[in-house]
Design a protein around this motif. Structure first.
Motif, PDB file in Angstrom:
ATOM      1  N   ASP A 187       0.840  -1.194   0.000  1.00 13.25           N
ATOM      2  CA  ASP A 187       0.000   0.000   0.000  1.00 13.25           C
ATOM      3  C   ASP A 187       0.881   1.251   0.000  1.00 13.25           C
ATOM      4  OD1 ASP A 187       0.070   1.266   2.940  1.00 13.25           O
ATOM      5  OD2 ASP A 187       0.137  -0.920   3.118  1.00 13.25           O
ATOM      6  N   TYR A 188       0.304   2.352  -0.454  1.00  8.50           N
ATOM      7  CA  TYR A 188       1.068   3.582  -0.658  1.00  8.50           C
ATOM      8  C   TYR A 188       1.662   4.126   0.642  1.00  8.50           C
ATOM      9  CZ  TYR A 188       2.232   8.296  -2.223  1.00  8.50           C
ATOM     10  OH  TYR A 188       2.907   9.460  -2.507  1.00  8.50           O
ATOM     11  N   LYS A 189       0.935   3.999   1.725  1.00  2.00           N
ATOM     12  CA  LYS A 189       1.417   4.513   3.012  1.00  2.00           C
ATOM     13  C   LYS A 189       2.694   3.784   3.436  1.00  2.00           C
ATOM     14  CE  LYS A 189      -0.177   5.520   7.730  1.00  2.00           C
ATOM     15  NZ  LYS A 189      -1.326   5.399   8.684  1.00  2.00           N
ATOM     16  N   SER A 190       2.713   2.470   3.267  1.00  3.83           N
ATOM     17  CA  SER A 190       3.905   1.682   3.617  1.00  3.83           C
ATOM     18  C   SER A 190       5.057   2.007   2.669  1.00  3.83           C
ATOM     19  CB  SER A 190       3.588   0.186   3.546  1.00  3.83           C
ATOM     20  OG  SER A 190       2.584  -0.158   4.467  1.00  3.83           O
ATOM     21  N   TYR A 191       4.731   2.198   1.394  1.00 11.96           N
ATOM     22  CA  TYR A 191       5.753   2.542   0.388  1.00 11.96           C
ATOM     23  C   TYR A 191       6.449   3.850   0.750  1.00 11.96           C
ATOM     24  CZ  TYR A 191       7.703   3.613  -4.276  1.00 11.96           C
ATOM     25  OH  TYR A 191       8.536   3.923  -5.330  1.00 11.96           O
ATOM     26  N   GLN A 210      -7.710   4.002  -1.347  1.00 18.32           N
ATOM     27  CA  GLN A 210      -8.850   4.552  -2.070  1.00 18.32           C
ATOM     28  C   GLN A 210      -8.611   4.247  -3.550  1.00 18.32           C
ATOM     29  OE1 GLN A 210      -9.690   8.652  -1.128  1.00 18.32           O
ATOM     30  NE2 GLN A 210     -11.024   8.901  -2.905  1.00 18.32           N
ATOM     31  N   LYS A 211      -9.327   3.267  -4.089  1.00 20.70           N
ATOM     32  CA  LYS A 211      -9.042   2.746  -5.426  1.00 20.70           C
ATOM     33  C   LYS A 211      -9.052   3.818  -6.502  1.00 20.70           C
ATOM     34  CE  LYS A 211     -10.733  -1.954  -4.644  1.00 20.70           C
ATOM     35  NZ  LYS A 211     -11.695  -2.996  -5.084  1.00 20.70           N
ATOM     36  N   SER A 212      -9.859   4.842  -6.317  1.00 19.27           N
ATOM     37  CA  SER A 212      -9.977   5.890  -7.339  1.00 19.27           C
ATOM     38  C   SER A 212      -8.671   6.660  -7.533  1.00 19.27           C
ATOM     39  CB  SER A 212     -11.102   6.857  -6.969  1.00 19.27           C
ATOM     40  OG  SER A 212     -10.839   7.485  -5.714  1.00 19.27           O
ATOM     41  N   LYS A 213      -7.770   6.582  -6.551  1.00 19.29           N
ATOM     42  CA  LYS A 213      -6.476   7.271  -6.652  1.00 19.29           C
ATOM     43  C   LYS A 213      -5.479   6.494  -7.515  1.00 19.29           C
ATOM     44  CE  LYS A 213      -6.627   9.954  -2.356  1.00 19.29           C
ATOM     45  NZ  LYS A 213      -5.930  10.255  -1.082  1.00 19.29           N
ATOM     46  N   GLY A 214      -5.866   5.283  -7.907  1.00 15.88           N
ATOM     47  CA  GLY A 214      -5.028   4.513  -8.822  1.00 15.88           C
ATOM     48  C   GLY A 214      -3.907   3.752  -8.131  1.00 15.88           C
ATOM     49  N   ILE A 238       9.115   4.470 -12.303  1.00 12.54           N
ATOM     50  CA  ILE A 238       7.688   4.460 -11.950  1.00 12.54           C
ATOM     51  C   ILE A 238       6.836   4.449 -13.214  1.00 12.54           C
ATOM     52  CG2 ILE A 238       5.840   5.666 -10.725  1.00 12.54           C
ATOM     53  CD1 ILE A 238       8.068   4.635  -8.889  1.00 12.54           C
ATOM     54  N   TRP A 239       5.823   3.578 -13.223  1.00 11.03           N
ATOM     55  CA  TRP A 239       4.884   3.551 -14.347  1.00 11.03           C
ATOM     56  C   TRP A 239       3.475   3.412 -13.782  1.00 11.03           C
ATOM     57  CZ3 TRP A 239       6.290   4.357 -19.379  1.00 11.03           C
ATOM     58  CH2 TRP A 239       5.259   4.274 -20.322  1.00 11.03           C
ATOM     59  N   ASN A 240       2.609   4.361 -14.107  1.00 11.47           N
ATOM     60  CA  ASN A 240       1.230   4.294 -13.628  1.00 11.47           C
ATOM     61  C   ASN A 240       0.531   3.058 -14.163  1.00 11.47           C
ATOM     62  OD1 ASN A 240       1.341   6.664 -12.118  1.00 11.47           O
ATOM     63  ND2 ASN A 240       0.783   7.947 -13.866  1.00 11.47           N
ATOM     64  N   CYS A 241      -0.186   2.392 -13.287  1.00 14.95           N
ATOM     65  CA  CYS A 241      -0.871   1.150 -13.662  1.00 14.95           C
ATOM     66  C   CYS A 241      -2.182   1.468 -14.370  1.00 14.95           C
ATOM     67  CB  CYS A 241      -1.147   0.330 -12.402  1.00 14.95           C
ATOM     68  SG  CYS A 241      -1.985  -1.238 -12.710  1.00 14.95           S
ATOM     69  N   PRO A 242      -2.370   0.966 -15.594  1.00 18.77           N
ATOM     70  CA  PRO A 242      -3.649   1.177 -16.293  1.00 18.77           C
ATOM     71  C   PRO A 242      -4.809   0.582 -15.503  1.00 18.77           C
ATOM     72  CG  PRO A 242      -1.968   0.342 -17.793  1.00 18.77           C
ATOM     73  CD  PRO A 242      -1.404   0.214 -16.413  1.00 18.77           C
ATOM     74  N   LYS A 243      -5.973   1.179 -15.660  1.00 15.24           N
ATOM     75  CA  LYS A 243      -7.142   0.761 -14.877  1.00 15.24           C
ATOM     76  C   LYS A 243      -7.525  -0.700 -15.120  1.00 15.24           C
ATOM     77  CE  LYS A 243      -9.243   5.337 -14.313  1.00 15.24           C
ATOM     78  NZ  LYS A 243     -10.413   6.198 -14.581  1.00 15.24           N
ATOM     79  N   LYS A 244      -7.366  -1.163 -16.362  1.00 18.65           N
ATOM     80  CA  LYS A 244      -7.763  -2.550 -16.666  1.00 18.65           C
ATOM     81  C   LYS A 244      -6.848  -3.555 -15.978  1.00 18.65           C
ATOM     82  CE  LYS A 244     -10.143  -1.527 -20.992  1.00 18.65           C
ATOM     83  NZ  LYS A 244     -10.198  -1.711 -22.461  1.00 18.65           N
TER      84      LYS A 244
END
Length: 335
Positions: A187-191, A210-214, A238-244
């Motif tokens: 999770d982002y907080k641990s990262y 919060q899933k909407s934050k991606g 870093i690469w943003n993960c696509p929604k699918k």
């Protein structure tokens, strides 16, 4: 490889342990090939150089060994003849060193010239799958796999759906090599609390609660053998993960919510070998072709760069794929 040569490689050439292990593997290959009972020495090379060169040239011509293996074997000769550095053989072996080195340079130049034409090899031609066909296959079959998984969550439906995820990882985004084999979910907080060295030495899929934050992929810069377009200030690519892809990961975690991203057929955390096998299985099932991660990188680049792409975008993709633009153009992009 004898102790003296190993010491010279480490002390004088500053070779990494991983490189020395690679050299040792190639020396062992040569010893078995030519039935060398002891170690390969300058004297042995002097007596057998014609046999060695003729054997490997013949095998290369008949496609029994690859260009990389051919060069690796000749490199063993060069290291033995000049252990302390390039072009530093003893006077009596200078002619041998130059002969082998000239052959290496010639074949590397010929190989680079052939690669620059961007033509597919015979193996690539026989197993090539167009990127559009991969996209179409996923579009058709992913809903079927999702429906089956939701109806009955078990090992079989989990692995079938995971195949869709693997196909997306190597077609929706610039494909890494086999870096997903050691990928951990966090999770982002641990990262955000991780030490710099931890981030640099980890491959992670990082999500927001919060899933909407991606979510995003974080590939530590210390892990791969080389890094393209990396600065001293970078800890990870870093690469943003696509929604699918994110949707598939969340869905798969409703059956197995452990820390690893991918699992083998025994539902254990995946390693390089099992990931390679799962990639091959996925594309063999889909297209009856022998397709691995290297081929998928070529398929992706060939599709992405079939039209003009801005330099900034090329660098961004090359950075994610961990190779230079030149390597992309000469090795991965095919006509």
């Amino acid at each position: 490889m004898n102790v003296s040569l190993r010491r010279s490689l480490k002390t004088h050439r500053k070779s990494k342990d991983s490189s020395i292990r690679c050299y040792e593997s190639n020396f062992l290959f040569m010893k078995k090939k030519f039935n060398v009972k002891s170690v390969i020495t300058e004297n042995w090379i002097s007596k057998n150089v014609d046999l060695v060169i003729d054997t490997y040239l013949n095998e290369l011509a008949n496609k029994k060994i690859t260009h990389a293996k051919f060069i690796a074997q000749l490199t063993c000769l060069l290291l033995t003849l000049s252990p302390k550095g390039r072009k530093q053989p003893k006077k009596k072996y200078e002619h041998l060193y130059n002969r082998v080195n000239d052959l290496v340079v010639k074949h590397n130049n010929d190989y680079a010239a052939k690669k620059s034409k961007q033509e597919k090899t015979e193996k690539e031609e026989n197993n090539w799958v167009n990127h559009d066909d991969i996209v179409a296959y996923i579009k058709k079959n992913e809903p079927i796999a999702i429906k089956a998984f939701k109806a009955n969550k078990n090992k079989t439906t989990f692995l079938n759906l995971q195949q869709m995820l693997i196909m997306r990882l190597y077609s929706d985004i610039p494909p890494r090599r086999l870096d997903y084999q050691n990928m951990t979910i966090m999770d982002y907080k641990s990262y955000n609390k991780m030490e710099q060295d931890e981030i640099r030495s980890s491959n992670l899929w990082v999500y927001h609660k919060q899933k909407s934050k991606g979510s995003f992929f974080s590939f530590g810069v210390s892990l791969p053998k080389t890094q393209a377009y990396i600065t001293d200030n970078d800890d990870a690519v870093i690469w943003n993960c696509p929604k699918k892809i994110q949707k598939l990961i969340y869905l798969l975690r409703t059956f197995k919510a452990e820390k690893s991203l991918l699992y083998n057929t025994k539902l254990k955390a995946i390693n390089k070998s099992s990931l390679s096998k799962l990639i091959t299985k996925a594309f063999k099932t889909a297209f009856n072709k022998n397709v691995g991660s290297s081929m998928l990188r070529k398929i992706y680049d060939s599709n992405k760069f079939k039209n003009d792409v801005p330099l900034e975008e090329r660098i961004k993709i090359a950075r994610m794929m961990n190779h230079s633009i030149m390597v992309s153009m000469t090795h991965y992009t095919k006509q």
